[in-house]
Design a protein around this motif. Structure first.
Motif, PDB file in Angstrom:
ATOM      1  N   TYR A  78       0.785  -1.235   0.000  1.00  0.00           N
ATOM      2  CA  TYR A  78       0.000   0.000   0.000  1.00  0.00           C
ATOM      3  C   TYR A  78       0.820   1.290   0.000  1.00  0.00           C
ATOM      4  O   TYR A  78       0.334   2.316  -0.472  1.00  0.00           O
ATOM      5  CB  TYR A  78      -0.956  -0.006   1.196  1.00  0.00           C
ATOM      6  CG  TYR A  78      -2.078  -0.989   1.026  1.00  0.00           C
ATOM      7  CD1 TYR A  78      -3.183  -0.693   0.240  1.00  0.00           C
ATOM      8  CD2 TYR A  78      -2.020  -2.249   1.615  1.00  0.00           C
ATOM      9  CE1 TYR A  78      -4.211  -1.610   0.054  1.00  0.00           C
ATOM     10  CE2 TYR A  78      -3.044  -3.172   1.443  1.00  0.00           C
ATOM     11  CZ  TYR A  78      -4.132  -2.850   0.658  1.00  0.00           C
ATOM     12  OH  TYR A  78      -5.147  -3.765   0.468  1.00  0.00           O
ATOM     13  N   TYR A 110      -6.208   7.278  -4.057  1.00  0.00           N
ATOM     14  CA  TYR A 110      -6.604   6.806  -2.728  1.00  0.00           C
ATOM     15  C   TYR A 110      -6.825   7.959  -1.748  1.00  0.00           C
ATOM     16  O   TYR A 110      -7.715   7.910  -0.903  1.00  0.00           O
ATOM     17  CB  TYR A 110      -5.553   5.854  -2.175  1.00  0.00           C
ATOM     18  CG  TYR A 110      -5.574   4.460  -2.781  1.00  0.00           C
ATOM     19  CD1 TYR A 110      -6.718   3.960  -3.405  1.00  0.00           C
ATOM     20  CD2 TYR A 110      -4.454   3.643  -2.717  1.00  0.00           C
ATOM     21  CE1 TYR A 110      -6.742   2.685  -3.950  1.00  0.00           C
ATOM     22  CE2 TYR A 110      -4.463   2.360  -3.256  1.00  0.00           C
ATOM     23  CZ  TYR A 110      -5.610   1.892  -3.868  1.00  0.00           C
ATOM     24  OH  TYR A 110      -5.632   0.623  -4.395  1.00  0.00           O
ATOM     25  N   ASP A 125      -9.202  -1.126  -0.331  1.00  0.00           N
ATOM     26  CA  ASP A 125      -7.824  -0.739  -0.624  1.00  0.00           C
ATOM     27  C   ASP A 125      -7.574   0.719  -0.277  1.00  0.00           C
ATOM     28  O   ASP A 125      -6.532   1.069   0.295  1.00  0.00           O
ATOM     29  CB  ASP A 125      -7.501  -0.990  -2.097  1.00  0.00           C
ATOM     30  CG  ASP A 125      -7.295  -2.464  -2.402  1.00  0.00           C
ATOM     31  OD1 ASP A 125      -6.938  -3.211  -1.475  1.00  0.00           O
ATOM     32  OD2 ASP A 125      -7.489  -2.864  -3.559  1.00  0.00           O
ATOM     33  N   PHE A 152      -5.056   2.086   2.613  1.00  0.00           N
ATOM     34  CA  PHE A 152      -3.999   3.043   2.274  1.00  0.00           C
ATOM     35  C   PHE A 152      -4.080   4.271   3.166  1.00  0.00           C
ATOM     36  O   PHE A 152      -3.070   4.721   3.722  1.00  0.00           O
ATOM     37  CB  PHE A 152      -4.083   3.472   0.812  1.00  0.00           C
ATOM     38  CG  PHE A 152      -3.199   4.656   0.509  1.00  0.00           C
ATOM     39  CD1 PHE A 152      -1.854   4.482   0.275  1.00  0.00           C
ATOM     40  CD2 PHE A 152      -3.726   5.950   0.509  1.00  0.00           C
ATOM     41  CE1 PHE A 152      -1.025   5.573   0.040  1.00  0.00           C
ATOM     42  CE2 PHE A 152      -2.909   7.045   0.269  1.00  0.00           C
ATOM     43  CZ  PHE A 152      -1.554   6.855   0.032  1.00  0.00           C
TER      44      PHE A 152
END
Length: 204
Positions: A125, A136, A149, A153
């Motif tokens: 990440y 992100y 995800d 992150f």
């Protein structure tokens, strides 16, 4: 380039304000022996995971103490419990929950995790492209609550940034590792950093 060198310059750009005397006092009060630490905000399992992640982010080297040596996990636990409002605490917990789900935890629990498990998570990440990092960071969980995800992150990025901030704020690092001058003299502009401080960032 090793991890410590890669993180060396982040302290001035991670978005945290200069620590106030109250925050510095809070940090210096975190002197609990590692084996005796009972988290206030985190659960014991969360505390174990946090310590292992932080130890990999800011490890001890031959010449420099690591984040665990200056009690960064204990400080973050106290800081979040005392200064975060309910909404920020909830979001922090959600991030930790996502991290825990991403780790290969067996029925033996978090104590059975290996260093390689944490290192693989950080690499997955935090070693992504800058473009993906921007995606992100712009993620909004209200619009897309299923993007695990992005949640992981953001949680790991927050742990990294807050750990660096706490690490740089600690007395041991501020006075013995960074360039420290409690009574500065005349200002010398336009000189190389190596000449001014031996290449070290300023503590204050």
């Amino acid at each position: 380039m090793n991890r410590r060198n890669a993180l060396k310059g982040l302290g001035l750009s991670i978005g945290y304000t200069i620590a106030t005397p109250t925050i510095i006092s809070m940090l210096q009060s975190c002197k609990t022996e590692a084996d005796l630490w009972t988290p206030i905000f985190f659960t014991m399992d969360e505390g174990i995971i946090l310590k292992n992640l932080i130890d990999l982010i800011l490890p001890k080297t031959q010449n420099t103490p690591g984040a665990l040596d200056v009690n960064v996990p204990e400080f973050l636990d106290l800081y979040i419990s005392k200064t975060y409002d309910e909404l920020k605490q909830k979001k922090y917990k959600e991030g930790l929950t996502a991290i825990i789900k991403a780790l290969p935890i067996t029925e033996k629990g978090v104590s059975d995790l290996e260093t390689e498990n944490y290192d693989a998570l950080l690499a997955k990440y935090l070693k992504i492209s800058k473009e993906q990092q921007l995606v992100y960071r712009d993620y909004n969980d209200e619009k897309d609550p299923e993007n695990e995800d992005a949640i992981i992150f953001q949680a790991l990025d927050n742990i990294r940034n807050s750990s660096i901030w706490a690490f740089r704020t600690s007395e041991q690092i501020g006075e013995n590792v960074l360039a420290y001058d409690p009574i500065p003299g005349s200002q010398k502009g336009c000189i190389p950093l190596n000449e001014a401080t031996g290449g070290k960032a300023w503590s204050l």
